[in-house]
Design an enzyme around this catalytic site. Structure first.
Site, PDB file in Angstrom:
ATOM      1  CB  ILE A 156      88.585 -22.512 -38.191  1.00  0.00           C
ATOM      2  CG1 ILE A 156      89.716 -22.800 -38.835  1.00  0.00           C
ATOM      3  CG2 ILE A 156      88.712 -21.809 -36.880  1.00  0.00           C
ATOM      4  CD1 ILE A 156      89.707 -23.482 -40.234  1.00  0.00           C
ATOM      5  CB  SER A 189      82.104 -22.322 -26.160  1.00  0.00           C
ATOM      6  OG  SER A 189      80.802 -22.100 -26.702  1.00  0.00           O
ATOM      7  CE  LYS A 195      92.308 -17.420 -43.235  1.00  0.00           C
ATOM      8  NZ  LYS A 195      91.438 -16.699 -44.293  1.00  0.00           N
ATOM      9  CG  ASP A 233      87.596 -14.886 -44.798  1.00  0.00           C
ATOM     10  OD1 ASP A 233      88.153 -14.512 -43.501  1.00  0.00           O
ATOM     11  OD2 ASP A 233      87.289 -16.049 -44.836  1.00  0.00           O
TER      12      ASP A 233
END
Lengths: 325, 325
Positions: A24, A46, A103, A181
């Site tokens: 994402i 990361s 989210k 989800d």
């Protein structure tokens, strides 16, 4: 909530740290940050050290390392899996950063309540970024329904988990939300467009015998007596073959019908396409985040998470066939 | 929350309507109202029309009838089953009444959020009466832990559902809470005494094959990193034979131990009884309600309900043996 301190630097663009460099972040956040030009992507976190595609900005193994090395960062975008969002958000707020959270903003309601309290105490901007709400068609639907009486709403959110989440076992592990989800995106649209709140009356949850979260969920929701909203149903299915559907059909008392389709990106009014914009939701998210910082405000909404937890609380849990990829 | 309007009548006792005339109303509320002498029990609502034991006060079939017949009532105590509390509370608030709600204050979190919003809009006192918190031993424990570092908490809440809820099928029906019906009392004490919030990390929920709510639940909770609280476990069991246990064992970093036993009515410190008061929790509830009305304030807490919903959201649901009375 209005904050007493201005949220933007006096010179230059506000600097942003991106925490969690998964799909994402690469597909949506980094292009949206570049396209809007309102933030300087100053660093990324990361855990595996792979920062390909970030344009060579400094990469850290943890947010704590990033905060220590770059104490002047203005804001964070938290794009990790849900389980660690609460801890990272609190850490960032306490370091004085404004925070945008993907989210769902937390794994549990207790965490959600704590995040809201911490943002208020820290006097920093917090945006719970329910991304599906940021489609222009959703805002258009909200305006059309603001003074309407809604007779019924039917949510159909059916996708093939093997296509969209291949091999992602975490989604079926306890706390992984399962079909909620994607389903929570529909609920984030629902709570944005309806003129009155709705409450889960019943739910049926199907859990594969070898997994812990629902692969299918059917909800019935109702508003309070006298409110201008009738029955709301939702059918969330993770085993949809063929055509994939992310649609919300809304009928009003005056006989008209709104269809929000393709995940809320298109609006059809009485069968006629009224709005079909390219997917610009993440650009709108970053514009909103910037505006909130400018205004010293927050946008914190737990309602979609409430509805999912309510379905789990009052639902009938049923065991179904084992699921294998 | 401070309310702008005074909450007590200028002459005489505030008048109270009692809505729902079940076991808890007769066993606890009516005696506590009489014993404290702070309210005049002016009317009751009993859907079946049976008002025996209320001293002959007017009895109505619904709250709506009561509100229409006695518009001057000052306050309501909502003692119905949870499923209808939201609607009745909103109706009472909109009629300008102060409201005390039995635990849990609503069937879902969405309803809970709406109730809090409605109380604020109506500018009336709202008390979510988590009764187990009102034992003096709980307040004593809270004070002792206020500056402590809590190493661990073990909640053991084991009772025989056949003895305490004989034949009450609703408790095992969807939305009936199952073993969380007593367990939420423990969580209401936990959230009252701990010096930092805790979050559900994992849960295991056992549901009888012929029922819909858990008959046993085991939770693990943790505070945020750096907070002065370690691991918290809870074991809720509805099939306890022999001795019944409602206990919370708390160990602090300085090596001392607090035991809240008998549902929070007794406190033992390092093995020595420190407090054992007769069960006066409902008298304390009505004193607190009166004080809130006097101050124009509310006491609204959703945290115990959050923890139950969180356990349902992140828990592993397992089917166990069918349950028969």
């Amino acid at each position: 909530m209005t904050l007493p301190t201005p949220g933007l630097p006096t010179t230059g663009l506000p600097t942003l740290g991106l925490v969690g460099l998964g799909k994402i972040a690469r597909d949506q956040h980094i292009p949206a940050i570049a396209a809007t030009g309102l933030f300087e992507l100053a660093a990324v976190v990361s855990p595996d050290g792979d920062s390909a595609g970030t344009g060579g900005v400094p990469c850290f193994r943890s947010q704590a390392e990033m905060l220590a090395a770059l104490p002047g960062l203005d804001a964070m975008a938290i794009c990790t899996p849900p389980a660690v969002r609460h801890g990272l958000t609190v850490e960032a707020l306490r370091a004085g950063k404004h925070v945008l959270i993907e989210k769902p903003p937390a794994a549990t309601l207790s965490e959600m309540q704590d995040i809201a309290a911490q943002a208020q105490a820290a006097r920093r901007t917090l945006l719970t970024a329910w991304h599906s709400r940021f489609n222009p068609a959703v805002e258009e639907a909200r305006q059309r329904l603001a003074d309407a009486t809604v007779r019924s709403v039917a949510i159909t959110w059916k996708e093939d988990v093997r296509r969209w989440h291949p091999g992602q076992d975490w989604i079926f592990a306890a706390g992984g939300f399962g079909v909620f989800d994607p389903g929570i995106n529909a609920l984030s649209i629902l709570t944005a467009v309806l003129p009155a709140p709705v409450f889960v009356r019943s739910a049926e949850l199907h859990v594969p015998a070898n997994r812990d979260t629902p692969i299918r969920a059917m909800l019935e929701m109702r508003a309070a007596p006298g409110a201008p909203v009738g029955v709301v149903t939702a059918d969330f299915d993770f085993l949809q073959q063929g055509e994939q559907t992310w649609s919300i059909a809304i009928e009003t008392a005056d006989g008209s019908r709104l269809d929000l389709t393709h995940g809320g990106t298109r609006l059809i009014v009485d069968g006629v396409p009224a709005m079909a914009e390219p997917d610009s939701e993440y650009q709108r998210i970053y514009r909103h985040f910037h505006r909130l910082m400018l205004d010293g405000a927050s946008d914190i909404d737990a309602r979609p998470l409430h509805l999912v937890a309510d379905a789990c609380l009052v639902g009938r849990w049923r065991t179904t066939d084992a699921f294998h990829w």
